[in-house]
Enzyme design. Sequence first.
Site, short mmCIF file in Angstrom:
data_model
loop_
_atom_site.label_atom_id
_atom_site.label_comp_id
_atom_site.label_asym_id
_atom_site.label_seq_id
_atom_site.Cartn_x
_atom_site.Cartn_y
_atom_site.Cartn_z
N ASP A 272 0.81 -1.22 0.00
CA ASP A 272 0.00 0.00 0.00
C ASP A 272 0.84 1.26 0.00
O ASP A 272 0.38 2.32 -0.46
CB ASP A 272 -1.05 0.00 1.12
CG ASP A 272 -0.46 -0.23 2.50
OD1 ASP A 272 0.76 -0.37 2.61
OD2 ASP A 272 -1.24 -0.28 3.47
C1 LAN Z 1 3.57 -1.20 10.11
C2 LAN Z 1 3.74 0.16 9.63
C3 LAN Z 1 3.15 0.43 8.28
C4 LAN Z 1 1.89 -0.37 8.05
C5 LAN Z 1 0.98 0.18 6.92
C6 LAN Z 1 1.72 0.43 5.63
C7 LAN Z 1 0.39 1.51 7.38
C8 LAN Z 1 -0.18 -0.79 6.72
O1 LAN Z 1 -1.10 -0.27 5.82
C9 LAN Z 1 0.30 -2.18 6.43
C10 LAN Z 1 1.13 -2.70 7.61
C11 LAN Z 1 2.34 -1.83 7.97
C12 LAN Z 1 3.42 -2.10 6.95
C13 LAN Z 1 2.92 -2.17 9.33
C14 LAN Z 1 2.87 -3.57 9.81
C15 LAN Z 1 3.31 -3.82 11.26
C16 LAN Z 1 4.48 -2.95 11.66
C17 LAN Z 1 5.64 -3.21 10.74
C18 LAN Z 1 4.00 -1.48 11.52
C19 LAN Z 1 2.79 -1.15 12.37
C20 LAN Z 1 5.16 -0.73 12.12
C21 LAN Z 1 5.63 -1.61 13.31
C22 LAN Z 1 4.96 -3.00 13.13
C23 LAN Z 1 5.94 -4.12 13.54
C24 LAN Z 1 5.30 -5.47 13.34
C25 LAN Z 1 6.36 -3.92 14.99
C26 LAN Z 1 7.19 -5.02 15.59
C27 LAN Z 1 6.33 -6.02 16.25
C28 LAN Z 1 6.12 -7.27 15.83
C29 LAN Z 1 4.94 -7.99 16.29
C30 LAN Z 1 7.05 -7.96 14.90
#
Ligand code: LAN
Length: 670
Positions: free
Chosen positions: A410
């Site tokens: 996205d």
């Molecule tokens: C994110 C940040 C971006 C986010 C969007 C692009 C906004 C979303 O539309 C798709 C999912 C995504 C890429 C996403 C997935 C999970 C993340 C990477 C995070 C929220 C930022 C931090 C999180 C990550 C998993 C944190 C570490 C914890 C774990 C459980 C591994």
Amino acid sequence: MFVQPRTPSSTTLPPSVLEVPDVTQTLRRAVDNLARLQAPSGSWPADYGGPMFLLPMWVALAWAAKRLPDAARTERLLTYFRSVQRADGSIGLHAESTSGSMFTTALSYVSMRLLGVDPGDAGLTRMRGWIHDHGTPLGAASWGKFTLCLLGLAEWDGLHPLPPELWLLPRDAPLHPSKLWCHARQVYLPMAWLYGSRATVPLTPLLAALREELYAGRYATIDWKRERDTVSKADDYRPATAALAAANQAQRVIEKLPKVLFRQRALDECLHHIRYEDAVTSDLDIGPVNAVLNMFVHHFRGEAGRADFERGWPKFDQAYLWDGHDGLKMQGYNSSELWDLAFTVQALEATRATNAVPDSLLAPVLEKAHAFLRDNQILDDVPEPERHYRHRSKGGWPFSTRAHGWPITDCTAEGLRCALLLEGRFTPAIPTSLLRDAVSLMLSWQNDDGGWATYEKKRAGGWLESLNPSQVFGDIMVDYSYVECTSACVQALLAAKARFPGRFDLEARIARGLDFIRSQQRPDGSFEGSWAVCFTYGTWFAVKALRAAGASDDDPAVRRAAAFLLGKQRPDGSWSEAGDTCRERRWVEGEHGQVAQTSWALSALVHAGCTDEAAMARAARFLAGRQERDGSWAREPLVGVFNRTCLINYDNYRHLFPLWALAEWRARSA
Ligand code: LAN
């Protein structure tokens, strides 16, 4: 200086506009505020804190590597821990949790002690009390126990095995790590190395004292193997399944194999992937957890890991630590810059149709944003993608910066939409070939169910989720298709269709994406969001894609979505979903109206072709009325979320979404 905008004469305005007399000023001020907040790089750097398990992992590393921060920064770190401590003494999974978590409370306690706080400190005494009352860290979620093991504050025998040998399985084996969602894969990779090496810092008097403090004097008598399945109620969001118990049993068998057979090869294989991940992400790593754990690996490698550690350490500091209004914290990513920028550009562009904002104010902001967009598109695939279980990357956009390197479905979609919106207006231009690469990359990501996941195609069936060992997070094992990602991709492909007529075979792809979105509608008309709180967000995305693709305003899916939203509007015109909505997967009414959610709802209604003018005017009045004099909106409860349970701060949302929604609403009634 602003050019005085043209104000339409009030006699031509429908009553809904007259009820919000200042919306032109509101838009102007909001743009002015965004112009002021824009960094020279063109982006809007902002606080991306919220999760509470991250900072303590970094403090543990800093302590192990003898790199504790200086006195001034230590004070800021302590300020943060103290500002998020709950009234009952605990720390929640995220900064605004409505209950404490053993995982984060135990780790935060350890951090504060490692940072020099005396155990007699009033805050620590309350924290310790909570820890003892809730069963001690023996019940901490697995990632908490894992971190305690690294510090010698729990024993490896107390964990279910994480054998590195899984990385030697044939790639097609159902349990091969390449099947996992990339975030889980990259977390369990260094964990497997650290577990397989039983990496633990030497015991010191401070650690010995901590053992007694955490476990109320019982450390020496604990039967660790018997505590493997102990989980505090506070941390047991996803209780162990029978399948997980069986998998743990199987891993115990692997762990009993004579170590000479595979262990060294397995550790080497893990290390290879760890070093590769460092290399292809400019040492930022995909996320905050593997960023810390990979550095733990390099630390424990001793002399052999020194160069890797020294490269990563300063990068980390600059990328993941953020000094915010409530102290020095660790962020959930190396930034949310590209993502925020893509929405901000679209919000700014939406003001054009209102004539409320002079071009002289917009153009310089958009020009800088365009430069950031261009300079952060990913130009190449990673080397040897197959060998490292990586998808293509070329033409994609990341969530943060090009240096981070992982493209996201996205983010690529929103990046492409902005690139197309701004095309031809600023130089140097983004080469057409790279725009086409973005389209073809998006196509390569589409799942068989028609939807789009986050970073990769879905690689495993939902059954793998039953092996989720994290306890505190939901849906971390598989990269599923999501409404938000699918909507963003569908909207971008629609834009691509107009830009490259006849070039890609997009019709069928778009249609399958829409089918997926429709299949996700709930009986009450809503769409559940997974990456922000929650139904307002998911419904906003779904409605926009359906309508952009030509669904009529009396399409049943659109009508039901609008009716759902109207049914949740509060008397003051706002919407408010509490963070627990995501945990519970049902609407939980929040305490106060929230501007981001109200903006999503208003925008969704506008796109849906809603005819309830009064409802929309009330929403607009709420948004305008909440604006500060400088054009900003005040901080509000966290609206970002991941994996159902952990909230995270999208600090720019409160400034950009009201602008966007008000502009759309204003444009339609002008
Ligand atoms: C994110 C940040 C971006 C986010 C969007 C692009 C906004 C979303 O539309 C798709 C999912 C995504 C890429 C996403 C997935 C999970 C993340 C990477 C995070 C929220 C930022 C931090 C999180 C990550 C998993 C944190 C570490 C914890 C774990 C459980 C591994």
